[in-house]
Motif scaffolding. Structure first.
Motif, PDB file in Angstrom:
ATOM      1  N   ASP A  31      37.852  34.248  30.794  1.00  0.00           N
ATOM      2  CA  ASP A  31      36.675  33.957  29.886  1.00  0.00           C
ATOM      3  C   ASP A  31      36.470  32.403  29.435  1.00  0.00           C
ATOM      4  N   THR A  32      36.695  31.520  30.926  1.00  0.00           N
ATOM      5  CA  THR A  32      36.702  30.130  30.971  1.00  0.00           C
ATOM      6  C   THR A  32      36.217  29.245  31.759  1.00  0.00           C
ATOM      7  N   LYS A  33      35.906  28.423  31.621  1.00  0.00           N
ATOM      8  CA  LYS A  33      35.045  28.167  32.814  1.00  0.00           C
ATOM      9  C   LYS A  33      36.756  27.071  32.911  1.00  0.00           C
ATOM     10  N   ARG A  34      37.488  26.338  32.249  1.00  0.00           N
ATOM     11  CA  ARG A  34      38.558  25.571  32.786  1.00  0.00           C
ATOM     12  C   ARG A  34      39.587  26.616  33.659  1.00  0.00           C
ATOM     13  N   ALA A  35      39.476  27.639  33.959  1.00  0.00           N
ATOM     14  CA  ALA A  35      40.727  27.831  34.900  1.00  0.00           C
ATOM     15  C   ALA A  35      40.894  26.783  36.218  1.00  0.00           C
ATOM     16  N   LYS A  36      41.637  26.876  36.744  1.00  0.00           N
ATOM     17  CA  LYS A  36      42.002  26.844  38.424  1.00  0.00           C
ATOM     18  C   LYS A  36      42.383  26.875  38.772  1.00  0.00           C
ATOM     19  N   SER A  37      42.375  26.516  40.209  1.00  0.00           N
ATOM     20  CA  SER A  37      43.291  27.439  41.127  1.00  0.00           C
ATOM     21  C   SER A  37      43.594  27.006  41.831  1.00  0.00           C
ATOM     22  N   LYS A  38      45.363  26.703  42.767  1.00  0.00           N
ATOM     23  CA  LYS A  38      45.990  26.173  43.770  1.00  0.00           C
ATOM     24  C   LYS A  38      45.170  26.721  44.583  1.00  0.00           C
ATOM     25  N   MET A  39      44.441  28.238  44.709  1.00  0.00           N
ATOM     26  CA  MET A  39      43.837  28.376  46.288  1.00  0.00           C
ATOM     27  C   MET A  39      42.834  27.396  46.976  1.00  0.00           C
ATOM     28  N   SER A  40      42.389  26.463  47.459  1.00  0.00           N
ATOM     29  CA  SER A  40      41.300  25.899  48.276  1.00  0.00           C
ATOM     30  C   SER A  40      40.522  27.266  48.758  1.00  0.00           C
ATOM     31  N   TYR A  41      41.047  27.486  49.647  1.00  0.00           N
ATOM     32  CA  TYR A  41      40.446  28.947  50.690  1.00  0.00           C
ATOM     33  C   TYR A  41      39.872  29.422  49.983  1.00  0.00           C
ATOM     34  N   ARG A  42      38.994  29.947  50.346  1.00  0.00           N
ATOM     35  CA  ARG A  42      37.746  31.341  49.997  1.00  0.00           C
ATOM     36  C   ARG A  42      37.546  32.066  51.966  1.00  0.00           C
ATOM     37  N   LEU A  43      37.815  33.542  50.733  1.00  0.00           N
ATOM     38  CA  LEU A  43      37.208  34.213  52.144  1.00  0.00           C
ATOM     39  C   LEU A  43      36.377  34.763  51.765  1.00  0.00           C
ATOM     40  N   ARG A  44      34.725  34.082  51.717  1.00  0.00           N
ATOM     41  CA  ARG A  44      33.864  35.127  51.454  1.00  0.00           C
ATOM     42  C   ARG A  44      33.569  36.716  52.246  1.00  0.00           C
ATOM     43  N   ASP A  45      34.245  36.842  53.382  1.00  0.00           N
ATOM     44  CA  ASP A  45      33.722  37.853  54.012  1.00  0.00           C
ATOM     45  C   ASP A  45      34.148  38.906  53.497  1.00  0.00           C
ATOM     46  N   GLU A  46      33.097  39.835  52.422  1.00  0.00           N
ATOM     47  CA  GLU A  46      33.987  40.746  52.114  1.00  0.00           C
ATOM     48  C   GLU A  46      35.055  41.513  52.658  1.00  0.00           C
ATOM     49  N   GLU A  47      34.125  41.993  54.086  1.00  0.00           N
ATOM     50  CA  GLU A  47      34.988  43.174  55.064  1.00  0.00           C
ATOM     51  C   GLU A  47      36.572  42.647  55.287  1.00  0.00           C
ATOM     52  N   ASP A  48      36.257  41.207  55.508  1.00  0.00           N
ATOM     53  CA  ASP A  48      37.289  40.701  56.045  1.00  0.00           C
ATOM     54  C   ASP A  48      38.730  40.567  54.885  1.00  0.00           C
ATOM     55  N   ALA A  49      38.070  40.398  53.920  1.00  0.00           N
ATOM     56  CA  ALA A  49      38.980  41.145  52.624  1.00  0.00           C
ATOM     57  C   ALA A  49      39.811  41.863  52.192  1.00  0.00           C
ATOM     58  N   LYS A  50      38.618  42.686  52.897  1.00  0.00           N
ATOM     59  CA  LYS A  50      39.715  44.188  52.770  1.00  0.00           C
ATOM     60  C   LYS A  50      40.491  44.488  53.568  1.00  0.00           C
ATOM     61  N   ASP A  51      40.076  43.908  54.561  1.00  0.00           N
ATOM     62  CA  ASP A  51      40.503  44.194  55.750  1.00  0.00           C
ATOM     63  C   ASP A  51      42.068  43.573  55.994  1.00  0.00           C
ATOM     64  N   VAL A  52      41.747  42.735  55.111  1.00  0.00           N
ATOM     65  CA  VAL A  52      43.167  41.797  55.233  1.00  0.00           C
ATOM     66  C   VAL A  52      43.912  42.355  54.305  1.00  0.00           C
ATOM     67  N   TRP A  53      43.243  43.245  52.893  1.00  0.00           N
ATOM     68  CA  TRP A  53      44.017  43.839  52.259  1.00  0.00           C
ATOM     69  C   TRP A  53      45.044  44.819  52.614  1.00  0.00           C
TER      70      TRP A  53
END
Length: 156
Positions: free
Chosen positions: A113-135
């Motif tokens: 709940d903050t806009k200041r959050a940052k992540s070192k991970m720059s890659y995005r796996l936007r396809d939800e099915e691909d993400a579920k498959d990787v999981w």
């Protein structure tokens, strides 16, 4: 009465494999192929140091990610936001994993709940099915999930 108990036991025994796999809805085989995109930053190495998937060391080891507290792999230098999310109770399950890999910074901003959050991970796996498959793949190559862990998750 004994026949009734035996019937209940048989039903429970038959349902166990379904229950044991309920923590991953994707296709592990397909996830292994999608994981090739992740290997540039992540490896999967078991607790004895055996490589399941050789990969980069920019990101943390993904072995045993199921139910792991976010930002908690020893000897890995996480960003402050992912550590804060873990301290706030974030543990990895399919829903949190797929949300995070789709938009790491956005996920952390919402979770904390903050806009200041940052992540070192720059890659995005936007396809939800691909993400579920990787999981599903990560869970399949990780340590065996016990029924006790499954039951504990179901009650949360």
């Amino acid at each position: 009465m004994n026949m009734r108990i035996a019937s209940i036991f048989a039903i429970c025994l038959g349902a166990t494999p379904l229950w044991a796999e309920s923590h991953a809805s994707g296709d592990a085989e397909a996830g292994e192929k999608v994981f090739r995109k992740c290997k540039s930053c992540h490896m999967i190495s078991d607790d004895e140091g055996n490589d399941i998937q050789k990969g980069g060391r920019t990101g943390p080891n993904l072995y045993g990610i199921y139910n792991r507290v976010a930002g908690s792999v020893e000897d890995y230098r996480y960003g402050d936001s992912i550590v804060a999310a873990g301290e706030a109770g974030l543990t990895w399950d399919e829903e949190s994993f797929t949300g995070y890999v789709a938009d790491p910074k956005g996920f952390l901003a919402e979770y904390l709940d903050t806009k200041r959050a940052k992540s070192k991970m720059s890659y995005r796996l936007r396809d939800e099915e691909d993400a579920k498959d990787v999981w599903a793949y990560l869970v399949s190559v990780g340590p065996e999930v016990t029924e006790t862990e499954e039951a504990a998750e179901a009650t949360e």
